[in-house]
Design an enzyme around this catalytic site. Sequence first.
Site, short mmCIF file in Angstrom:
data_model
loop_
_atom_site.label_atom_id
_atom_site.label_comp_id
_atom_site.label_asym_id
_atom_site.label_seq_id
_atom_site.Cartn_x
_atom_site.Cartn_y
_atom_site.Cartn_z
N LYS A 162 0.84 -1.20 0.00
CA LYS A 162 0.00 0.00 0.00
C LYS A 162 0.89 1.26 0.00
O LYS A 162 2.08 1.17 -0.24
CB LYS A 162 -0.97 -0.05 1.17
CG LYS A 162 -1.82 -1.35 1.23
CD LYS A 162 -2.93 -1.40 0.19
CE LYS A 162 -3.54 -2.77 -0.02
NZ LYS A 162 -4.36 -3.30 1.05
C1 PLP Z 1 -5.35 -4.43 1.40
C2 PLP Z 1 -6.82 -4.25 1.47
C3 PLP Z 1 -7.58 -4.64 2.57
C4 PLP Z 1 -7.01 -5.40 3.72
O1 PLP Z 1 -5.92 -4.75 4.27
P1 PLP Z 1 -5.01 -5.52 5.35
O2 PLP Z 1 -4.27 -4.41 6.01
O3 PLP Z 1 -4.13 -6.45 4.58
O4 PLP Z 1 -5.92 -6.22 6.27
C5 PLP Z 1 -8.93 -4.34 2.58
N1 PLP Z 1 -9.51 -3.72 1.55
C6 PLP Z 1 -8.82 -3.35 0.45
C7 PLP Z 1 -9.52 -2.64 -0.65
C8 PLP Z 1 -7.46 -3.63 0.37
O5 PLP Z 1 -6.77 -3.29 -0.73
#
Ligand code: PLP
Length: 386
Positions: free
Chosen positions: A189
Amino acid sequence: MIPYGRQDITAEDIARVGEILNSDFLTQGPAVPAFEKAMTEQCGTRHAMAVNSATSALHLACRALGVGAGDVVWTSPITFVATANVARMCGAEVDFVDIDPDTANMSVPALAEKLSRTAKMGGRLPKVVMPVHFGGQSCDMAALATLAQEYEFAVIEDASHAVGGRYRDRPVGACAYSDITVFSFHPVKIITTGEGGMALTNRDDLAEKMTLLRSHGVTRDPAQMTGKSDGPWYYEQVDLGYNYRMTDVQAALGLSQLARLEDYVRRRHVLAARYDVAFRDLPLAPLRQDSDVYSAYHLYVVRLDLDQIGKSRRAVFERLKERGIGVNVHYIPVHTQPYYRALGFEQGDFPLAEAYYARAITLPLYPALTEEAQDKVIRSVKDAIS
Ligand SMILES: *Cc1c(COP(=O)(O)O)cnc(C)c1O
């Protein structure tokens, strides 16, 4: 292999994390509240709760809003499965709203139509709607908030892709048009804490509830207790919570990364603009960027014109992989997953999401991607579709 996304860790990040490792508190020390405070200042929000993942934050958000058995939560089929799963974890049902194929965000006109149809048929209206800011581009939150008032549902923004992005004149996370906003700090991210997430809200009651549930439903605050204190050691469990805490090690990394958030997003825009120019006359279309949105550009997705290319998406994908380009696909529509099919969803239920999925490819985009490496991606795309 050039990956589709990658974290950027500096010597400064490592030094900040090292300080925590040498300190008295690896968890529940000063770094988590410092990270939370910095994020409230970044976004202009009253409260921020750091947790161990965005999935945990989304789960806490649903719990805080009282989502449970007998409720329905609506989201987009083009998301990671976690967005829908958290509603199931609360015992609620899930339904989806089809996308705007040009942004891959939940279509607000489709939402309006589905709400009106459901209301007319006397069906169950959603308790919560969870828009997902796909690829870092905010949904049309003002229009969504108008519907939230009319149909009395709460709004959780899944902004896992969108920290550092803006909607109109405010940062994503300001919660100007929602009850709660959630960020992810997974390494692919925008900024990372290894694993981690955060829930932001302007509502004191939701902040208090999420804080309680983040740590077992246990409180040391006399105001939250039902009984009388037995002594200075006394705590009470007043609800069924979880261990969703973020460690200080993670928060120190997040705080250090946050200082570079704006640079990261700016760099992502520079690279995205280079892709836009390179692909201008090719049979592939980037997602539309709306004028009142400043994307965090978590993902750079192209939609292949498969008729004109005369090859399958799979052939293009495999050719890019052979050339060392770490492409990906975001996302397999959630309603077509076996778990959701078993609940009654079928192929064909959300045709625009399915059509989008059939021709989407995510290309590498991350701040440390060099222009030379990006040029290799561009050459490889041209080769793969020719
Ligand atoms: C990455 C992601 C999640 C989950 O995030 P984590 O921190 O890995 O639990 C949820 N929703 C979206 C749209 C994502 O891209």
